[in-house]
Design a protein around this motif. Structure first.
Motif, PDB file in Angstrom:
ATOM      1  N   ARG A  39     108.682  12.482  11.867  1.00  0.00           N
ATOM      2  CA  ARG A  39     108.814  13.604  10.945  1.00  0.00           C
ATOM      3  C   ARG A  39     108.239  14.903  11.481  1.00  0.00           C
ATOM      4  NH1 ARG A  39     107.174  10.707   5.244  1.00  0.00           N
ATOM      5  NH2 ARG A  39     108.781   9.123   5.367  1.00  0.00           N
ATOM      6  N   ASN A  40     107.521  14.807  12.594  1.00  0.00           N
ATOM      7  CA  ASN A  40     106.822  15.978  13.142  1.00  0.00           C
ATOM      8  C   ASN A  40     105.955  16.608  12.052  1.00  0.00           C
ATOM      9  OD1 ASN A  40     106.068  17.781  15.107  1.00  0.00           O
ATOM     10  ND2 ASN A  40     107.836  19.125  14.825  1.00  0.00           N
ATOM     11  N   SER A  41     105.254  15.767  11.321  1.00  0.00           N
ATOM     12  CA  SER A  41     104.472  16.210  10.160  1.00  0.00           C
ATOM     13  C   SER A  41     103.430  15.150   9.831  1.00  0.00           C
ATOM     14  CB  SER A  41     105.430  16.391   8.979  1.00  0.00           C
ATOM     15  OG  SER A  41     104.722  16.477   7.770  1.00  0.00           O
ATOM     16  N   GLU A  43     102.688  14.701   6.718  1.00  0.00           N
ATOM     17  CA  GLU A  43     102.967  14.392   5.311  1.00  0.00           C
ATOM     18  C   GLU A  43     103.602  13.008   5.181  1.00  0.00           C
ATOM     19  OE1 GLU A  43     104.832  17.402   2.734  1.00  0.00           O
ATOM     20  OE2 GLU A  43     104.128  18.879   4.187  1.00  0.00           O
ATOM     21  N   ASN A 118      97.096  17.701  15.849  1.00  0.00           N
ATOM     22  CA  ASN A 118      96.500  18.852  15.160  1.00  0.00           C
ATOM     23  C   ASN A 118      96.966  18.976  13.711  1.00  0.00           C
ATOM     24  OD1 ASN A 118      94.483  19.964  16.766  1.00  0.00           O
ATOM     25  ND2 ASN A 118      95.989  20.854  18.145  1.00  0.00           N
ATOM     26  N   ARG A 119      98.152  18.437  13.415  1.00  0.00           N
ATOM     27  CA  ARG A 119      98.594  18.370  12.016  1.00  0.00           C
ATOM     28  C   ARG A 119      97.681  17.434  11.231  1.00  0.00           C
ATOM     29  NH1 ARG A 119     104.276  19.412  12.455  1.00  0.00           N
ATOM     30  NH2 ARG A 119     104.243  21.503  13.309  1.00  0.00           N
ATOM     31  N   VAL A 121      94.534  16.701  11.982  1.00  0.00           N
ATOM     32  CA  VAL A 121      93.252  17.397  11.833  1.00  0.00           C
ATOM     33  C   VAL A 121      93.338  18.402  10.681  1.00  0.00           C
ATOM     34  CG1 VAL A 121      91.668  19.028  12.932  1.00  0.00           C
ATOM     35  CG2 VAL A 121      92.518  17.070  14.226  1.00  0.00           C
ATOM     36  N   ALA A 122      94.448  19.150  10.630  1.00  0.00           N
ATOM     37  CA  ALA A 122      94.618  20.143   9.568  1.00  0.00           C
ATOM     38  C   ALA A 122      94.708  19.464   8.203  1.00  0.00           C
ATOM     39  CB  ALA A 122      95.870  20.982   9.830  1.00  0.00           C
ATOM     40  N   SER A 125      91.369  18.405   7.093  1.00  0.00           N
ATOM     41  CA  SER A 125      90.498  19.534   6.736  1.00  0.00           C
ATOM     42  C   SER A 125      90.782  20.021   5.325  1.00  0.00           C
ATOM     43  CB  SER A 125      90.662  20.672   7.726  1.00  0.00           C
ATOM     44  OG  SER A 125      91.857  21.366   7.452  1.00  0.00           O
ATOM     45  N   LEU A 126      91.967  19.669   4.772  1.00  0.00           N
ATOM     46  CA  LEU A 126      92.305  20.074   3.403  1.00  0.00           C
ATOM     47  C   LEU A 126      91.711  19.121   2.365  1.00  0.00           C
ATOM     48  CD1 LEU A 126      96.071  21.025   3.807  1.00  0.00           C
ATOM     49  CD2 LEU A 126      94.115  22.556   3.725  1.00  0.00           C
ATOM     50  N   ALA A 183     104.908  23.008  17.848  1.00  0.00           N
ATOM     51  CA  ALA A 183     106.109  23.836  17.618  1.00  0.00           C
ATOM     52  C   ALA A 183     107.295  23.323  18.418  1.00  0.00           C
ATOM     53  CB  ALA A 183     105.810  25.291  17.966  1.00  0.00           C
ATOM     54  N   HIS A 185     109.892  22.073  17.370  1.00  0.00           N
ATOM     55  CA  HIS A 185     111.130  22.524  16.725  1.00  0.00           C
ATOM     56  C   HIS A 185     111.638  23.806  17.385  1.00  0.00           C
ATOM     57  CE1 HIS A 185     108.590  25.451  14.665  1.00  0.00           C
ATOM     58  NE2 HIS A 185     107.734  24.460  14.527  1.00  0.00           N
TER      59      HIS A 185
ATOM     60  N   ARG B 119     102.137  27.594   9.862  1.00  0.00           N
ATOM     61  CA  ARG B 119     102.338  26.479   8.919  1.00  0.00           C
ATOM     62  C   ARG B 119     103.673  26.653   8.200  1.00  0.00           C
ATOM     63  NH1 ARG B 119      96.893  24.999   7.563  1.00  0.00           N
ATOM     64  NH2 ARG B 119      96.120  24.346   9.591  1.00  0.00           N
ATOM     65  N   LEU B 126     110.945  21.574   9.028  1.00  0.00           N
ATOM     66  CA  LEU B 126     111.134  20.216   8.501  1.00  0.00           C
ATOM     67  C   LEU B 126     112.292  20.141   7.506  1.00  0.00           C
ATOM     68  CD1 LEU B 126     107.418  19.176   7.840  1.00  0.00           C
ATOM     69  CD2 LEU B 126     108.851  18.561   9.791  1.00  0.00           C
ATOM     70  N   PHE B 171     104.894  29.681  24.650  1.00  0.00           N
ATOM     71  CA  PHE B 171     104.100  28.684  23.921  1.00  0.00           C
ATOM     72  C   PHE B 171     102.600  28.870  24.146  1.00  0.00           C
ATOM     73  CE2 PHE B 171     108.280  26.745  23.852  1.00  0.00           C
ATOM     74  CZ  PHE B 171     108.357  26.372  22.521  1.00  0.00           C
ATOM     75  N   HIS B 185      89.314  25.906   9.745  1.00  0.00           N
ATOM     76  CA  HIS B 185      88.385  24.880   9.253  1.00  0.00           C
ATOM     77  C   HIS B 185      87.395  24.486  10.354  1.00  0.00           C
ATOM     78  CE1 HIS B 185      90.869  22.021  11.489  1.00  0.00           C
ATOM     79  NE2 HIS B 185      91.884  22.714  11.034  1.00  0.00           N
TER      80      HIS B 185
END
Lengths: 218, 218
Positions: A39-41, A43, A118-119, A121-122, A125-126, A183, A185, B119, B126, B171, B185
């Motif tokens: 999903r490159n995410s 989520e 890094n996604r 990690v982000a 962090s939320l 990035a 995409h 983001r 996506l 990049f 964060h």
């Protein structure tokens, strides 16, 4: 004799149970990792992971407690597993410029293998969970920035490097190493590159390492 | 006389309706922007935006069609608004090294103002909607990378810059400019810096511009 057998069987069963436990946790981490790559995410839901792994979603809570727990375990597996090599590199008998070059290649190889890092990690962090924030800061960011600080200080001592702010350096290194993967995409849609193959990984590592070394070397 | 009055009133009403329409759309974009800054994330729902703006969620669909439409409009407002300056910079009568320095300061200032920008780009990428992917590639990535390519080529012609791969360069520039903001964060939890103030913004811009210029200049 019977008692020994029983004990042996009990030990064996206990070991198998432990192995099963380890392998269930691993299967859940593998499924999470695969979904994040697809999903490159970062989520993903417990339901997604359960479906992808074929395991009951209750097992995620059983093994990791929460989504934050699962994400920390995945980060520990993916990034934590490379920190022993980083420690070895920092301590090695090698000039600082070579260490910095190896470090850049190492960070990029980790992002290449785990492009969602890094996604992840982000996303952590939320979390309102302060344990997650502390985990990232202490286990991830400080480990990397501390290693870089030591390499920069060695380079200064050796007369190879100019004086450089290690905090600003940390963000520029991590950002430039990561962005090709975060990035990707853009790589596909704007530059027509579908896949980051080994050749591109090496060319990019060389590009980033050269930029940094050209700048820090006196 | 009466007819003129009526026509004037009709025109006035039409103008007011147009202004209302513009300002409702602006209010929705403002609310989305504010939520993304607060959360340090592009994960916002129509319900969140409606609550934050005090407007009916149906208005989001009316003005922007979909979440992708809203995100594209926000990206166009935030990044698109800076592209005229970028075009002016590229065309200016100025040596390439100064242009590159201004470009880095400009990109970082945009991320400073809109720290959710990458983001937002990632969230759009996506979307299964191919219009969103094309929008990012053509309006965002290509605009930036094309400007950089022209600055690099000018620098080579002027004998100031070595030959450099513009795609890899893109990049590394965008990643290093962005990471302080995407990973703020880390700045907070690992380095104890709560806020990116004007002083830090300028020091980071100077750090990144120096790294890149030290490397590209012959």
């Amino acid at each position: 004799m019977a008692s020994t057998k029983t004990e042996g069987a009990r030990r064996k069963a206990g070991r198998r149970k432990k192995e099963d436990k380890a392998s269930t946790a691993d299967l859940l981490l593998d499924a999470t990792s695969e979904l994040m790559v697809e999903r490159n995410s970062a989520e993903v839901t417990f339901a997604d992971i359960a479906e992808h792994s074929g395991l009951n979603p209750a097992l995620i809570r059983y093994h990791f407690g929460s989504k934050a727990g699962l994400f920390m375990a995945l980060l520990e597996r993916d990034a934590g597993g490379t920190f022993h090599n980083l420690e070895t590199l920092v301590a090695a008998d090698m000039p600082a410029d070579q260490k910095l070059r190896h470090h850049v290649f190492g960070v990029i190889k980790t992002y290449w293998r785990y492009p969602y890092m890094n996604r992840l990690v982000a996303a952590l962090s939320l979390e309102s969970d302060s344990e997650a924030a502390r985990f990232i800061a202490e286990r991830f960011t400080r480990t990397l920035s501390e290693a870089q600080r030591r390499i920069l200080e060695q380079g200064e001592r050796e007369g190879l490097f100019r004086k450089i702010d290690p905090t600003l350096f940390y963000f520029s290194v991590i950002g430039s190493c990561d962005h090709l993967f975060t990035a990707r995409h853009s790589l596909k849609f704007a530059f027509g590159v579908e896949e980051i193959d080994d050749d591109l990984r090496i060319r990019y590592s060389d590009h980033v390492a050269s930029i940094l070394l050209d700048s820090v070397m006196v």
